[in-house]
Enzyme design. Structure first.
Site, PDB file in Angstrom:
ATOM      1  CG  HIS A  13      -4.545   6.902   4.943  1.00 37.50           C
ATOM      2  ND1 HIS A  13      -3.298   6.867   4.367  1.00 37.50           N
ATOM      3  CD2 HIS A  13      -5.311   7.618   4.076  1.00 37.50           C
ATOM      4  CE1 HIS A  13      -3.308   7.524   3.226  1.00 37.50           C
ATOM      5  NE2 HIS A  13      -4.536   7.989   3.014  1.00 37.50           N
ATOM      6  CG  HIS A  15      -8.180  11.192   1.750  1.00 34.61           C
ATOM      7  ND1 HIS A  15      -7.157  12.052   1.422  1.00 34.61           N
ATOM      8  CD2 HIS A  15      -7.668   9.943   1.620  1.00 34.61           C
ATOM      9  CE1 HIS A  15      -6.071  11.353   1.096  1.00 34.61           C
ATOM     10  NE2 HIS A  15      -6.367  10.076   1.210  1.00 34.61           N
ATOM     11  CG  ASN A  41      -4.949  14.675  -0.056  1.00 40.83           C
ATOM     12  OD1 ASN A  41      -5.670  14.595   0.935  1.00 40.83           O
ATOM     13  ND2 ASN A  41      -5.127  13.907  -1.120  1.00 40.83           N
ATOM     14  CE  LYS A  99       0.431  10.503   2.490  1.00 37.95           C
ATOM     15  NZ  LYS A  99      -0.841   9.829   2.406  1.00 37.95           N
ATOM     16  CG  HIS A 136       1.143   7.910  -1.799  1.00 32.30           C
ATOM     17  ND1 HIS A 136      -0.224   7.837  -1.887  1.00 32.30           N
ATOM     18  CD2 HIS A 136       1.625   7.370  -2.942  1.00 32.30           C
ATOM     19  CE1 HIS A 136      -0.564   7.274  -3.046  1.00 32.30           C
ATOM     20  NE2 HIS A 136       0.547   6.982  -3.700  1.00 32.30           N
ATOM     21  CG  HIS A 174      -2.308   3.840   0.837  1.00 36.75           C
ATOM     22  ND1 HIS A 174      -1.085   3.814   0.210  1.00 36.75           N
ATOM     23  CD2 HIS A 174      -2.674   5.139   0.877  1.00 36.75           C
ATOM     24  CE1 HIS A 174      -0.731   5.045  -0.102  1.00 36.75           C
ATOM     25  NE2 HIS A 174      -1.680   5.867   0.294  1.00 36.75           N
ATOM     26  CG  LEU A 219      -3.631   6.328  -7.678  1.00 38.55           C
ATOM     27  CD1 LEU A 219      -3.229   7.734  -8.069  1.00 38.55           C
ATOM     28  CD2 LEU A 219      -2.839   5.300  -8.487  1.00 38.55           C
ATOM     29  CG  ASP A 247      -6.391   6.021   0.897  1.00 40.91           C
ATOM     30  OD1 ASP A 247      -6.550   7.239   1.108  1.00 40.91           O
ATOM     31  OD2 ASP A 247      -5.792   5.583  -0.094  1.00 40.91           O
ATOM     32  CG  HIS A 251     -12.653  11.709  -5.579  1.00 36.86           C
ATOM     33  ND1 HIS A 251     -11.941  12.882  -5.664  1.00 36.86           N
ATOM     34  CD2 HIS A 251     -11.775  10.767  -5.191  1.00 36.86           C
ATOM     35  CE1 HIS A 251     -10.674  12.658  -5.348  1.00 36.86           C
ATOM     36  NE2 HIS A 251     -10.547  11.379  -5.042  1.00 36.86           N
TER      37      HIS A 251
END
Ligand code: DOR
Ligand code: ZN
Length: 343
Positions: A13, A15, A41, A99, A136, A174, A219, A247, A251
């Site tokens: 998982h 990003h 996403n 997902k 999720h 997660h 989250l 996860d 950012h």
């Protein structure tokens, strides 16, 4: 023990984002991990097989010369998803999972699912063809306390969805609660669960006690200590249904440190060093390879990586932050010295 060699790990998982952010963070994953399940996403989300193919090409173009890495692509499930497109993307080998974001649950989930009846045909097709659904697992109901949203999701959404779709392979992603650990343990092999690095290390006090720590906000949000201990036992206990999904969610600091800051912990650079610390603390170094390198491929029906990764008992330098063209991204601080390094 001063060194440990394991089959090269995978991240189930991740990003990676896109553009400048992707170029900055991808090498940190590719340095340690052979493969990763790539979250869809983006803005706009990766919904169709064609979009997933284009995204995979951008990832491969951003991979520095000499590094090896295989992105395992996913599709973002919407109420308008076309089951035939999903099946074709799976048959071609491009897509390894779909997902499910409940609409409004987290970052860029606005196109997610509000009416679960509308995804029935896609779920049935996925069960037929053996394509896993990554979930999720949080309800989005404003009346449900944020610390209860995972447990309520299991009862109200996940369990009914699985009962209605026999044979569907599902990954509870997660997981953050003992409720999720207990539920997962009671199911057959069609259910797997990923656990992040940060949820093995922090509880909600780390976020909120003694001043607010935006870099620990993610989250699903970290829960109380008893839940963290349940996750630790699941990860380090050698049960094959639990495997690593970091996860890792970069950012920029500018976006984390806002009055309404983004959710996500960026753990790609130091995950393996942190996991070595965690598994050693739990006298479970012999279980690290299962968690990081073997259980995930077994669930997805993929081979274990043939190459290896060696950890040595050498202090890791502090990771601080990674620079991107969009600004710095702070690396997750486990709050303890890292006595293990990837060689
Ligand atoms: O903390 C999180 N960050 N949780 C998610 O579910 C999404 C992710 C992100 O994309 O930033
Ligand atoms: Zn995520």
């Amino acid at each position: 023990m001063t060194s440990l060699t394991i089959a090269r790990p995978d991240d189930w998982h991740l990003h990676l984002r896109d553009g400048a952010m992707m170029r900055a963070v991808l090498p940190h994953t590719a340095q340690h991990f052979a493969r990763a399940i790539i979250m869809p996403n983006l803005v706009p989300p990766v919904v169709t097989g064609a979009q997933a193919m284009a995204y995979r090409d951008r990832i491969m173009a951003a991979l520095p010369e000499g590094m090896s890495f295989e992105p395992l692509m996913t599709l973002y499930l919407t109420e308008d998803t076309d089951p035939d497109d999903v099946a074709a993307a799976h048959a071609s080998g491009l897509v390894k999972a779909v997902k499910l974001y409940p609409a409004g649950a987290t970052t860029n989930s606005a196109s997610g699912v509000a009416d679960f009846g509308k995804i029935r045909a896609t779920l049935d097709r996925m069960a037929q063809i053996g394509l896993p659904l990554c979930v999720h697992g949080e309800v989005t109901d404003a009346n449900i306390d944020i610390f209860d949203r995972e447990a309520v999701f299991i009862d109200r959404v996940l369990d009914p969805l699985r009962r209605a779709t026999p044979g569907l392979k599902v990954v509870m992603e997660h997981i953050t609660t003992s409720n999720a650990v207990d539920y997962a343990r009671a199911q057959d092999d069609s259910l797997g669960a990923t656990i992040t690095t940060h949820h093995l290390v922090i509880n909600r006090n780390h976020i909120l006690a003694g001043g607010i720590k935006p870099h620990y906000y993610c989250l699903p949000v970290a829960k109380r200590e008893s839940h963290r201990l349940a996750l630790r036992a699941a990860a380090t206990g050698g049960e094959t249904r639990f495997f690593l999904g970091t996860d890792s969610a970069p950012h920029t600091d500018a976006n984390k440190l806002l009055p309404c800051g983004c959710a996500g912990c960026f753990t790609a650079p130091n995950t393996m060093a942190i996991l070595a610390h965690v598994f050693e603390e739990d006298s479970a170094m012999d279980k690290l390879e299962g968690f990081a390198s073997r259980n995930g491929p077994a669930f997805y029906g993929l081979p274990v990586n043939a190459d290896t990764l060696t950890l040595t008992r050498t202090p890791s330098p502090k990771h601080g932050h990674v620079d991107t063209e969009d600004g710095p991204v702070t690396v997750f601080d486990p709050g303890f010295e890292l006595n293990w390094s990837v060689q």
